[in-house]
Scaffold this motif. Structure first.
Motif, PDB file in Angstrom:
ATOM      1  N   LEU A  18      -2.959  -6.473 -14.922  1.00 51.27           N
ATOM      2  CA  LEU A  18      -3.779  -5.562 -13.731  1.00 51.27           C
ATOM      3  C   LEU A  18      -3.695  -4.220 -14.036  1.00 51.27           C
ATOM      4  CD1 LEU A  18      -2.512  -7.260 -10.474  1.00 51.27           C
ATOM      5  CD2 LEU A  18      -4.792  -6.987 -11.313  1.00 51.27           C
ATOM      6  N   PRO A  19      -4.676  -3.460 -13.422  1.00 49.78           N
ATOM      7  CA  PRO A  19      -4.572  -1.876 -13.564  1.00 49.78           C
ATOM      8  C   PRO A  19      -3.210  -1.638 -12.858  1.00 49.78           C
ATOM      9  CG  PRO A  19      -6.803  -2.706 -12.817  1.00 49.78           C
ATOM     10  CD  PRO A  19      -6.045  -3.855 -12.986  1.00 49.78           C
ATOM     11  N   MET A  21      -2.088   0.573 -10.927  1.00 50.91           N
ATOM     12  CA  MET A  21      -2.038   0.714  -9.452  1.00 50.91           C
ATOM     13  C   MET A  21      -2.145  -0.384  -8.575  1.00 50.91           C
ATOM     14  SD  MET A  21      -1.403   3.907  -9.370  1.00 50.91           S
ATOM     15  CE  MET A  21      -0.876   4.336 -10.902  1.00 50.91           C
ATOM     16  N   ASP A  22      -2.742  -1.306  -9.264  1.00 51.76           N
ATOM     17  CA  ASP A  22      -3.260  -2.600  -8.275  1.00 51.76           C
ATOM     18  C   ASP A  22      -1.874  -3.460  -8.532  1.00 51.76           C
ATOM     19  OD1 ASP A  22      -5.673  -1.813  -7.705  1.00 51.76           O
ATOM     20  OD2 ASP A  22      -6.520  -2.719  -9.430  1.00 51.76           O
ATOM     21  N   LEU A  23      -1.396  -3.600  -9.754  1.00 50.01           N
ATOM     22  CA  LEU A  23      -0.022  -4.278  -9.986  1.00 50.01           C
ATOM     23  C   LEU A  23       1.168  -3.734  -8.746  1.00 50.01           C
ATOM     24  CD1 LEU A  23       1.579  -6.426 -11.400  1.00 50.01           C
ATOM     25  CD2 LEU A  23       1.948  -4.772 -13.077  1.00 50.01           C
ATOM     26  N   TRP A  25       0.694  -1.965  -6.376  1.00 44.94           N
ATOM     27  CA  TRP A  25       0.531  -2.165  -4.768  1.00 44.94           C
ATOM     28  C   TRP A  25       0.913  -3.559  -4.272  1.00 44.94           C
ATOM     29  CZ3 TRP A  25       0.597  -0.759  -0.503  1.00 44.94           C
ATOM     30  CH2 TRP A  25      -0.420  -1.076   0.543  1.00 44.94           C
ATOM     31  N   GLN A  26       0.583  -4.591  -5.335  1.00 41.02           N
ATOM     32  CA  GLN A  26       0.911  -6.132  -4.829  1.00 41.02           C
ATOM     33  C   GLN A  26       2.278  -6.113  -4.905  1.00 41.02           C
ATOM     34  OE1 GLN A  26      -0.999  -9.139  -6.439  1.00 41.02           O
ATOM     35  NE2 GLN A  26      -2.753  -8.450  -7.026  1.00 41.02           N
ATOM     36  N   GLN A  29       3.998  -4.795  -1.874  1.00 48.12           N
ATOM     37  CA  GLN A  29       3.786  -5.216  -0.502  1.00 48.12           C
ATOM     38  C   GLN A  29       4.761  -6.695  -0.552  1.00 48.12           C
ATOM     39  OE1 GLN A  29      -0.184  -5.808   0.876  1.00 48.12           O
ATOM     40  NE2 GLN A  29      -0.792  -5.294  -1.301  1.00 48.12           N
ATOM     41  N   ARG A 246       5.823  -2.839 -15.376  1.00 49.71           N
ATOM     42  CA  ARG A 246       4.795  -4.058 -15.424  1.00 49.71           C
ATOM     43  C   ARG A 246       5.839  -5.464 -15.410  1.00 49.71           C
ATOM     44  NH1 ARG A 246      -0.464  -3.546 -16.001  1.00 49.71           N
ATOM     45  NH2 ARG A 246      -1.142  -1.630 -16.732  1.00 49.71           N
ATOM     46  N   THR A 250       5.846  -7.954 -11.918  1.00 50.84           N
ATOM     47  CA  THR A 250       5.319  -9.180 -12.002  1.00 50.84           C
ATOM     48  C   THR A 250       6.434 -10.101 -11.703  1.00 50.84           C
ATOM     49  OG1 THR A 250       3.714  -8.465 -13.818  1.00 50.84           O
ATOM     50  CG2 THR A 250       4.052 -10.856 -13.655  1.00 50.84           C
TER      51      THR A 250
END
Ligand code: SAM
Ligand code: DTB
Ligand code: SF4
Length: 326
Positions: A18-19, A21-23, A25-26, A29, A246, A250
């Motif tokens: 994922l980009p 920033m998206d990784l 953010w997920q 959360q 990363r 993940t």
């Protein structure tokens, strides 16, 4: 938050890629929901039996097969180990992990000493973790009876990449050891290393083996290779710090309730990359200036790191009488 055990390789590969920033953010959360206080467990590590190991793990400075083998260090006895555990508690650790450079646990005096160490560490109110290679059901049962909190046995890498790293024991043997630990009712500490020349698909595959275990390992150490001179991997290129971010992120998304440990390789990460790992879901670090044979950030530096990140260490478990707390 639902905890899944059916992650596909494609899903995991997609998360890892994922980009950033998206990784992040997920992962954040998931992390914030599971650990709203951003509490970090401090685990201190001690090598009880160092070097001379029969296995040929290509990354390891303790293997007999490599010129790096750290020979000649005497095996530590029970009292000095407990002395170190007390000091670790005083310094603020909540968990004390002990390592033996063994292919497998053998019965006899050293195993009896291991059991005494486990009992002693538990009496101090610390979690106790042992890493000592393969074991039998009977040995696992005795460790459980001594109060062992967790047994560490890493898968290290993907099933596909594994034979390029270790030839003296199989992936299947590792999985069987993990099952024995589970059957004895001891929690599992099981993770891996990045920077062993593996591909992105290998990283996803390692994470898939971990994230499809039911239950997930309670503790998942993510190590970056510490390339030690005299090991076959001494020339391996350093891991890009963002690759650790990363991997941690993940692992956090896949295993929301496991402790994700930012383990070996922190010295090469720098402060900001470590903080990104904490943000992404790491909720434990090794605390104390040595890992097993290689160095780790100083206690003072780690206190500053946690303060800079605005995260707090876990308190000692409530069962410890207040007067005996370090
Ligand atoms: N002999 C036992 C075993 O292998 O299960 C216990 C000790 S072993 C040193 C524990 C773990 O440390 C290994 O499984 C590996 O994941 C990690 N490790 C060892 N050397 C490392 C290195 N140079 N860099 C990163 N991680 C390393
Ligand atoms: C784990 O995954 N990493 C720790 C702990 N479990 C036992 C060990 C790291 C060892 C790094 C190399 C060394 O210091 O010898
Ligand atoms: Fe031995 Fe463990 Fe090192 Fe492998 S990682 S050589 S089993 S001490």
């Amino acid at each position: 938050m639902i905890t899944r055990h059916d992650w596909s390789l494609e899903e995991i590969q997609a998360l890892l890629a994922l980009p950033l920033m998206d990784l992040l953010w997920q992962a954040q959360q998931v992390h914030r929901a599971a650990n709203p206080g951003y509490r970090v467990q401090l685990a201190s590590l001690l090598s009880v039996k160092t070097g001379g190991c029969e296995e040929d793990c290509a990354y390891c400075p303790q293997s007999l097969h490599h010129s790096a083998d750290v020979a000649g260090r005497p095996e530590l006895e029970v009292e000095p180990v407990l002395e170190r555990a007390r000091a670790a508690r005083e310094a603020g650790a909540q968990r004390f992990c002990m390592g033996w450079a063994w292919r497998e646990i053998r019965d006899g005096a050293p195993f009896e000493a291991m059991l005494s160490m486990v009992r002693g560490v538990r009496e101090l109110g610390l979690e106790a973790c042992v890493t000592a290679g393969m074991l039998t059901d009977a040995q696992a049962a005795r460790l459980a009876e001594a109060g062992l909190t967790a047994y560490n046995h890493n898968l290290d890498t993907s099933p596909e990449h594994y034979e390029r790293i270790i030839s003296t024991r199989t992936y299947q043997e590792r999985l069987e050891t993990l099952q024995r630990v589970r059957r004895a009712g001891i929690t599992l500490c099981c993770g891996g290393i990045i920077g062993l020349g593996e591909s992105p698909a290998d990283r996803a595959s390692l994470l898939q083996v971990l994230a499809t275990m039911e239950p997930h390992p309670e503790s998942v150490p993510i190590n970056a290779l510490v390339a030690v001179e005299g090991t076959p991997l001494e020339e391996q290129a350093p891991v890009d710090p963002l690759e650790m971010v990363r991997m941690v992120a993940t692992a956090r998304i896949l295993m929301p309730h496991s402790r994700v440990r930012l383990s070996a390789g922190r010295e090469a990460l720098g402060r900001e990359a470590q903080i990104l790992c904490l943000l992404a879901g790491a909720d434990s670090i090794f605390y104390g200036d040595t890992l097993l044979t290689t160095s780790n950030p100083a206690v003072e530096a780690d206190r500053e790191l946690l303060a800079a990140a605005g995260v707090v260490a876990e308190p000692l478990p409530e069962s410890v009488p207040a007067g005996t707390r370090g």
